[in-house]
Scaffold this motif. Structure first.
Motif, mmCIF file in Angstrom:
data_model
loop_
_atom_site.group_PDB
_atom_site.id
_atom_site.type_symbol
_atom_site.label_atom_id
_atom_site.label_comp_id
_atom_site.label_asym_id
_atom_site.label_seq_id
_atom_site.Cartn_x
_atom_site.Cartn_y
_atom_site.Cartn_z
ATOM 1 N N MET A 125 -87.241 108.469 68.255
ATOM 2 C CA MET A 125 -87.205 107.006 68.188
ATOM 3 C C MET A 125 -87.265 106.408 69.592
ATOM 4 S SD MET A 125 -87.229 104.275 66.386
ATOM 5 C CE MET A 125 -86.668 104.608 64.725
ATOM 6 N N ALA A 126 -86.567 107.008 70.537
ATOM 7 C CA ALA A 126 -86.596 106.501 71.910
ATOM 8 C C ALA A 126 -88.014 106.562 72.479
ATOM 9 C CB ALA A 126 -85.624 107.297 72.794
ATOM 10 N N GLU A 127 -88.713 107.649 72.236
ATOM 11 C CA GLU A 127 -90.088 107.797 72.720
ATOM 12 C C GLU A 127 -91.010 106.788 72.039
ATOM 13 O OE1 GLU A 127 -93.519 109.392 74.689
ATOM 14 O OE2 GLU A 127 -91.377 109.435 75.151
ATOM 15 N N LEU A 128 -90.853 106.594 70.739
ATOM 16 C CA LEU A 128 -91.680 105.620 70.016
ATOM 17 C C LEU A 128 -91.405 104.212 70.529
ATOM 18 C CD1 LEU A 128 -93.744 105.212 67.720
ATOM 19 C CD2 LEU A 128 -91.798 104.927 66.169
ATOM 20 N N THR A 129 -90.143 103.906 70.779
ATOM 21 C CA THR A 129 -89.768 102.594 71.314
ATOM 22 C C THR A 129 -90.393 102.382 72.687
ATOM 23 O OG1 THR A 129 -87.700 102.640 70.074
ATOM 24 C CG2 THR A 129 -87.813 101.130 71.952
ATOM 25 N N GLU A 130 -90.367 103.414 73.523
ATOM 26 C CA GLU A 130 -90.973 103.320 74.850
ATOM 27 C C GLU A 130 -92.480 103.069 74.744
ATOM 28 O OE1 GLU A 130 -91.832 106.152 78.697
ATOM 29 O OE2 GLU A 130 -89.956 106.465 77.600
ATOM 30 N N MET A 131 -93.131 103.742 73.813
ATOM 31 C CA MET A 131 -94.565 103.504 73.624
ATOM 32 C C MET A 131 -94.819 102.071 73.148
ATOM 33 S SD MET A 131 -96.194 107.031 72.123
ATOM 34 C CE MET A 131 -94.928 107.378 70.904
ATOM 35 N N GLY A 132 -93.926 101.542 72.326
ATOM 36 C CA GLY A 132 -94.051 100.153 71.882
ATOM 37 C C GLY A 132 -93.954 99.180 73.036
ATOM 38 N N VAL A 133 -93.030 99.441 73.960
ATOM 39 C CA VAL A 133 -92.876 98.597 75.147
ATOM 40 C C VAL A 133 -94.142 98.680 76.006
ATOM 41 C CG1 VAL A 133 -91.596 98.344 77.316
ATOM 42 C CG2 VAL A 133 -90.360 98.689 75.168
ATOM 43 N N LEU A 134 -94.648 99.890 76.200
ATOM 44 C CA LEU A 134 -95.875 100.057 76.983
ATOM 45 C C LEU A 134 -97.048 99.329 76.340
ATOM 46 C CD1 LEU A 134 -95.614 103.828 77.983
ATOM 47 C CD2 LEU A 134 -95.393 101.844 79.492
ATOM 48 N N LEU A 135 -97.143 99.401 75.022
ATOM 49 C CA LEU A 135 -98.223 98.709 74.328
ATOM 50 C C LEU A 135 -98.123 97.205 74.569
ATOM 51 C CD1 LEU A 135 -100.662 98.570 72.468
ATOM 52 C CD2 LEU A 135 -99.087 98.648 70.519
ATOM 53 N N GLU A 136 -96.936 96.663 74.490
ATOM 54 C CA GLU A 136 -96.768 95.227 74.739
ATOM 55 C C GLU A 136 -97.165 94.867 76.166
ATOM 56 O OE1 GLU A 136 -96.305 92.879 72.449
ATOM 57 O OE2 GLU A 136 -96.382 94.554 71.047
ATOM 58 N N GLU A 137 -96.844 95.726 77.135
ATOM 59 C CA GLU A 137 -97.233 95.481 78.524
ATOM 60 C C GLU A 137 -98.752 95.490 78.681
ATOM 61 O OE1 GLU A 137 -95.185 98.451 80.843
ATOM 62 O OE2 GLU A 137 -93.230 97.492 80.540
ATOM 63 N N VAL A 138 -99.408 96.448 78.050
ATOM 64 C CA VAL A 138 -100.870 96.545 78.145
ATOM 65 C C VAL A 138 -101.512 95.353 77.434
ATOM 66 C CG1 VAL A 138 -102.898 97.935 77.573
ATOM 67 C CG2 VAL A 138 -100.832 99.055 78.409
ATOM 68 N N LYS A 139 -100.973 94.976 76.280
ATOM 69 C CA LYS A 139 -101.506 93.811 75.573
ATOM 70 C C LYS A 139 -101.331 92.547 76.410
ATOM 71 C CE LYS A 139 -100.161 93.342 71.298
ATOM 72 N NZ LYS A 139 -99.420 93.458 70.012
ATOM 73 N N SER A 140 -100.223 92.450 77.141
ATOM 74 C CA SER A 140 -99.991 91.317 78.029
ATOM 75 C C SER A 140 -101.035 91.296 79.152
ATOM 76 C CB SER A 140 -98.574 91.389 78.604
ATOM 77 O OG SER A 140 -98.351 90.336 79.501
ATOM 78 N N SER A 141 -101.344 92.479 79.692
ATOM 79 C CA SER A 141 -102.388 92.577 80.724
ATOM 80 C C SER A 141 -103.725 92.125 80.168
ATOM 81 C CB SER A 141 -102.524 94.019 81.230
ATOM 82 O OG SER A 141 -101.365 94.430 81.881
ATOM 83 N N LEU A 142 -104.012 92.531 78.952
ATOM 84 C CA LEU A 142 -105.255 92.143 78.289
ATOM 85 C C LEU A 142 -105.306 90.623 78.132
ATOM 86 C CD1 LEU A 142 -107.817 93.242 76.851
ATOM 87 C CD2 LEU A 142 -106.463 93.357 74.762
ATOM 88 N N GLN A 143 -104.194 90.034 77.727
ATOM 89 C CA GLN A 143 -104.113 88.575 77.567
ATOM 90 C C GLN A 143 -104.269 87.879 78.912
ATOM 91 O OE1 GLN A 143 -103.880 86.855 74.642
ATOM 92 N NE2 GLN A 143 -104.129 84.999 75.831
ATOM 93 N N ASN A 144 -103.626 88.414 79.952
ATOM 94 C CA ASN A 144 -103.722 87.800 81.282
ATOM 95 C C ASN A 144 -105.152 87.811 81.800
ATOM 96 O OD1 ASN A 144 -100.986 87.221 81.343
ATOM 97 N ND2 ASN A 144 -100.464 89.094 82.462
ATOM 98 N N ILE A 145 -105.856 88.895 81.573
ATOM 99 C CA ILE A 145 -107.258 88.959 82.004
ATOM 100 C C ILE A 145 -108.074 87.921 81.237
ATOM 101 C CG2 ILE A 145 -109.353 90.377 82.019
ATOM 102 C CD1 ILE A 145 -107.476 92.808 82.520
ATOM 103 N N GLY A 146 -107.809 87.781 79.961
ATOM 104 C CA GLY A 146 -108.491 86.767 79.157
ATOM 105 C C GLY A 146 -108.190 85.366 79.657
#
Length: 183
Positions: free
Chosen positions: A156-177
């Motif tokens: 669960m900790a690893e899955l949660t960490e991947m979720g946080v990373l996904l949100e960070e990458v999605k934020s980067s994608l939004q910022n570029i947009g």
């Protein structure tokens, strides 16, 4: 449809557990019960994370294509880096997913099939099968309930960490947009 299949599998698994408990077996320990709850959450959250990941990849691919069509290679390159991060996260997710094994006594023999195409237009095409049998032969049988709980918590900790990373990458994608819209 996927939600209905998941719900049916969950209900079938729950019924099997209830029947198994009702047949005179000793009640599971508090640690094992907690491990079961976490395992059920893992199945649900993993499916949600993977769906979000695939949506983000599709969004990145669409934005890259639009920028290339418009002749804006700078934003396309920035988006390509974000898409690469998403691809790395996808690989990490599937590596993690392969470590999830059924709990002892589990009667569910379900696949975690993903209804999507991994043949993206980029360099890290996925040629792997998404149906699996929870770790292909690995078993938690014989482990203490506390050890099983620790494993579920680590997953669960690893899955949660991947979720946080996904949100960070999605934020980067939004910022570029947003940068692109500003120009």
């Amino acid at each position: 449809m996927r939600f209905e299949q998941t719900s049916i599998l969950f209900l079938a698994c729950s019924l099997a557990v209830i029947i198994g408990i009702g047949c005179g077996d000793a009640a599971p320990s508090a640690s094992f019960q907690e491990a079961q709850k976490i395992h059920e959450q893992l199945d649900r959250l993993a499916a949600e994370l993977h769906d979000e990941l695939q949506l983000a990849v599709g969004d990145a691919e669409a934005q890259i294509e639009a920028n290339l069509t418009a002749g804006d290679s700078i934003f396309a390159m920035q988006l390509g880096r974000v898409e690469s991060q998403l691809g790395e996260l996808d690989v990490r997710f599937h590596d993690w997913e392969s470590t999830v094994v059924p709990l002892p006594g589990a009667t569910c023999d379900h696949d975690h099939e993903h209804d999507h195409d991994h043949a993206h237009d980029h360099e890290h095409e996925h040629d792997h099968d998404h149906g699996h049998d929870h770790g292909s032969g690995v078993s938690l049988e014989g482990m203490s309930d506390e050890a099983i709980l620790e494993i579920q918590q680590a997953l669960m900790a690893e899955l949660t960490e991947m979720g946080v990373l996904l949100e960070e990458v999605k934020s980067s994608l939004q910022n570029i947009g947003n940068e692109e819209d500003a120009e």
